[in-house]
Motif scaffolding. Sequence first.
Motif: not given
Length: 142
Positions: A10-14, A61-67
Amino acid sequence: MIEHIENPLEMLRLFGKALPEAAILYLETPRLDWILKNHVFYDFSYEHCSYYTDVFMIRLLTAAGFSLMEMRPSFDGQYFSILARKEGEGAELAPAGMDELERVRLAFRETKNTYLQARERFSAPSSLCRPVYTCGAQAEKV
């Protein structure tokens, strides 16, 4: 700091929502793989809500939208130093494979056994004539 967060996804997605596309995120956190490989049971601290294997960090990271741009060990392998680029909205968190779960389970068991052996050694009667005191500011310094 991510190890102190109850819901890191949740934090990474924010973070991803707050950052512009292609922005770079830097993270540094303890590596569970190093802790287990070195049987460093005293690195398990009540202050840490989460621990991350190398494989799980990439999935998170991938699930949060980061590569992942770069993930390298720091502090002699004890920590990750991670650079990741924001790319899109992310996806569902991919489940861990059975091989990965079994690897971590066995490593935890070995680390637990190391802890039990150390506890037995340190709780044995001492031949010292006077009491011995230990103290430390953090769990890993005791």
